[in-house]
Design a protein around this motif. Structure first.
Motif, PDB file in Angstrom:
ATOM      1  N   HIS A  45       0.808  -1.220   0.000  1.00 12.47           N
ATOM      2  CA  HIS A  45       0.000   0.000   0.000  1.00 12.47           C
ATOM      3  C   HIS A  45       0.846   1.277   0.000  1.00 12.47           C
ATOM      4  O   HIS A  45       0.280   2.369  -0.061  1.00 12.47           O
ATOM      5  CB  HIS A  45      -0.909   0.023   1.236  1.00 12.47           C
ATOM      6  CG  HIS A  45      -1.690  -1.226   1.430  1.00 12.47           C
ATOM      7  ND1 HIS A  45      -2.900  -1.452   0.824  1.00 12.47           N
ATOM      8  CD2 HIS A  45      -1.425  -2.355   2.177  1.00 12.47           C
ATOM      9  CE1 HIS A  45      -3.363  -2.638   1.177  1.00 12.47           C
ATOM     10  NE2 HIS A  45      -2.485  -3.204   1.990  1.00 12.47           N
ATOM     11  N   GLY A  46       2.152   1.156   0.113  1.00 14.93           N
ATOM     12  CA  GLY A  46       2.996   2.320   0.320  1.00 14.93           C
ATOM     13  C   GLY A  46       3.573   2.960  -0.924  1.00 14.93           C
ATOM     14  O   GLY A  46       3.349   2.512  -2.056  1.00 14.93           O
ATOM     15  N   CYS A  47       4.350   4.013  -0.695  1.00 18.27           N
ATOM     16  CA  CYS A  47       5.021   4.760  -1.757  1.00 18.27           C
ATOM     17  C   CYS A  47       6.072   3.889  -2.423  1.00 18.27           C
ATOM     18  O   CYS A  47       6.844   3.204  -1.760  1.00 18.27           O
ATOM     19  CB  CYS A  47       5.670   6.011  -1.165  1.00 18.27           C
ATOM     20  SG  CYS A  47       6.630   6.990  -2.341  1.00 18.27           S
ATOM     21  N   LEU A  48       6.109   3.930  -3.751  1.00 22.15           N
ATOM     22  CA  LEU A  48       7.072   3.134  -4.506  1.00 22.15           C
ATOM     23  C   LEU A  48       8.400   3.868  -4.679  1.00 22.15           C
ATOM     24  O   LEU A  48       9.406   3.260  -5.017  1.00 22.15           O
ATOM     25  CB  LEU A  48       6.478   2.772  -5.871  1.00 22.15           C
ATOM     26  CG  LEU A  48       5.261   1.832  -5.806  1.00 22.15           C
ATOM     27  CD1 LEU A  48       4.548   1.781  -7.145  1.00 22.15           C
ATOM     28  CD2 LEU A  48       5.685   0.444  -5.366  1.00 22.15           C
ATOM     29  N   GLY A  49       8.396   5.159  -4.483  1.00 23.83           N
ATOM     30  CA  GLY A  49       9.630   5.943  -4.426  1.00 23.83           C
ATOM     31  C   GLY A  49      10.428   6.063  -5.703  1.00 23.83           C
ATOM     32  O   GLY A  49      11.624   6.343  -5.655  1.00 23.83           O
ATOM     33  N   LEU A  50       9.785   5.898  -6.855  1.00 21.43           N
ATOM     34  CA  LEU A  50      10.521   5.984  -8.123  1.00 21.43           C
ATOM     35  C   LEU A  50      10.280   7.302  -8.862  1.00 21.43           C
ATOM     36  O   LEU A  50      10.800   7.506  -9.952  1.00 21.43           O
ATOM     37  CB  LEU A  50      10.176   4.795  -9.018  1.00 21.43           C
ATOM     38  CG  LEU A  50      10.629   3.437  -8.462  1.00 21.43           C
ATOM     39  CD1 LEU A  50      10.149   2.306  -9.350  1.00 21.43           C
ATOM     40  CD2 LEU A  50      12.144   3.388  -8.321  1.00 21.43           C
ATOM     41  N   ILE A  63       8.038  18.618  -4.871  1.00 22.03           N
ATOM     42  CA  ILE A  63       8.033  17.249  -4.365  1.00 22.03           C
ATOM     43  C   ILE A  63       9.317  16.534  -4.791  1.00 22.03           C
ATOM     44  O   ILE A  63       9.839  16.781  -5.879  1.00 22.03           O
ATOM     45  CB  ILE A  63       6.779  16.476  -4.857  1.00 22.03           C
ATOM     46  CG1 ILE A  63       6.624  15.135  -4.125  1.00 22.03           C
ATOM     47  CG2 ILE A  63       6.782  16.284  -6.353  1.00 22.03           C
ATOM     48  CD1 ILE A  63       5.259  14.489  -4.307  1.00 22.03           C
ATOM     49  N   GLY A  64       9.827  15.706  -3.904  1.00 27.83           N
ATOM     50  CA  GLY A  64      11.055  14.971  -4.199  1.00 27.83           C
ATOM     51  C   GLY A  64      11.051  13.638  -3.479  1.00 27.83           C
ATOM     52  O   GLY A  64      10.181  13.360  -2.651  1.00 27.83           O
ATOM     53  N   ILE A  65      12.019  12.804  -3.771  1.00 30.44           N
ATOM     54  CA  ILE A  65      12.149  11.506  -3.114  1.00 30.44           C
ATOM     55  C   ILE A  65      13.221  11.625  -2.038  1.00 30.44           C
ATOM     56  O   ILE A  65      14.374  11.948  -2.333  1.00 30.44           O
ATOM     57  CB  ILE A  65      12.525  10.393  -4.110  1.00 30.44           C
ATOM     58  CG1 ILE A  65      11.510  10.330  -5.253  1.00 30.44           C
ATOM     59  CG2 ILE A  65      12.614   9.054  -3.387  1.00 30.44           C
ATOM     60  CD1 ILE A  65      10.090  10.042  -4.819  1.00 30.44           C
ATOM     61  N   VAL A  66      12.842  11.394  -0.791  1.00 30.49           N
ATOM     62  CA  VAL A  66      13.759  11.478   0.347  1.00 30.49           C
ATOM     63  C   VAL A  66      13.801  10.115   1.033  1.00 30.49           C
ATOM     64  O   VAL A  66      12.785   9.644   1.545  1.00 30.49           O
ATOM     65  CB  VAL A  66      13.318  12.569   1.342  1.00 30.49           C
ATOM     66  CG1 VAL A  66      14.286  12.614   2.521  1.00 30.49           C
ATOM     67  CG2 VAL A  66      13.251  13.928   0.644  1.00 30.49           C
TER      68      VAL A  66
END
Length: 281
Positions: free
Chosen positions: A140-145, A157-160
């Motif tokens: 269910h979570g963020c895939l972060g790609l 927005i960014g990937i941290v």
């Protein structure tokens, strides 16, 4: 002499004919300019993000100016200032609008959730979701790609540490990131609200906790401690009614997994009297 006069007369005649033709064409093909459309279009921010539901600012401006749409609050980029301008142009009441920001409802960063696979061929969240739901143990979570990062035109927005993170100050509420997220874990929330359940897992507590250390486990402690009946556990997941929520943060303090976040700025501790006196000297 005639060798000069005759060509001049011919050129003048051709010019006169073309002039007449252009004049007639301008009358026949004349399109009246809607002054309201022009004024509304000029007031628009020009972001062309599509959050209003129209293909760009001009499309929304035309719909408003021609009276097809009466809702002048659809542009999140322009905010209350734009609403006031449009109300003045169209002779409407501005009303009140609540600025919104995107919020990533996931804290499953590297270290708190587990990777179940790695594939260098997968480069987008959309691809990852199609390939067995993604690389993380939590489904269910963020895939972060970074599909949301690519969609954002405002660098908000960014990937941290493997999870998408929104800069609330930079976010204009255009919804582009929310639309781009294949897991639907980015919600649009009022900027005045500061307490959120940053989890979308509906798995039972033991399963959710096994997949992610910061998952909501449906323990109902938050629901019991809330004094405003603003939070309820449904289908193993705590949900906050933002209209009832007073940003008190009691639920965040009670949450055993820290799935609930409180973005209120902490007050600086009061200085001891003796320290203050020493500095005064």
């Amino acid at each position: 002499m005639s060798a000069i006069i005759i060509p001049a007369i011919i050129v003048a005649a051709i010019g006169a004919v073309f002039g007449i033709v252009l004049t007639i064409a301008s009358k026949v093909m004349f399109v009246p300019v809607n002054e309201k459309v022009a004024a509304v279009s000029e007031a628009m921010p020009g972001a062309n993000c599509g959050a209003c539901g129209f293909p760009g600012c001009d499309g929304y401006a035309t719909a408003i100016g021609e009276g097809e749409v009466e809702d002048i609050t659809r542009c999140p980029v322009g905010g209350p200032d734009l609403v006031a301008k449009l109300a003045e142009i169209m002779g409407l009441e501005a009303g009140s609008t609540e600025p919104e920001t995107a919020m990533v409802m996931c804290k499953g960063h590297n270290g708190v959730t587990k990777t179940i696979m790695e594939d260098a061929r997968i480069h987008t969240c959309k691809e990852a979701k199609m390939f067995y739901g993604g690389q993380w143990a939590c489904a269910h979570g963020c895939l972060g790609l970074g599909d949301c990062v690519e969609a954002c035109s405002f660098n908000a927005i960014g990937i941290v540490n493997g999870v998408a993170w929104v800069d609330r100050e930079a976010c204009v509420g255009c919804k582009a990131c929310a639309v781009a997220c294949p897991k639907n874990i980015i919600d649009m929330v009022p900027k005045s609200k500061l307490v959120f359940v940053t989890c979308k897992s509906t798995d039972k507590g033991a399963v959710a906790r096994k997949a992610c250390d910061t998952a909501c486990i449906g323990c109902m402690k938050c629901q019991k401690v809330c004094k405003f009946d603003a939070i309820e556990v449904e289908n193993n997941l705590a949900r906050i009614d933002l209209e009832k929520c007073k940003n008190c943060g009691l639920c965040a303090k009670e949450c055993p997994t820290q799935a609930i976040v409180n973005l209120r700025k902490k007050k600086a501790p009061a200085k001891k009297p003796e320290v203050a006196e020493a500095k005064a000297e």
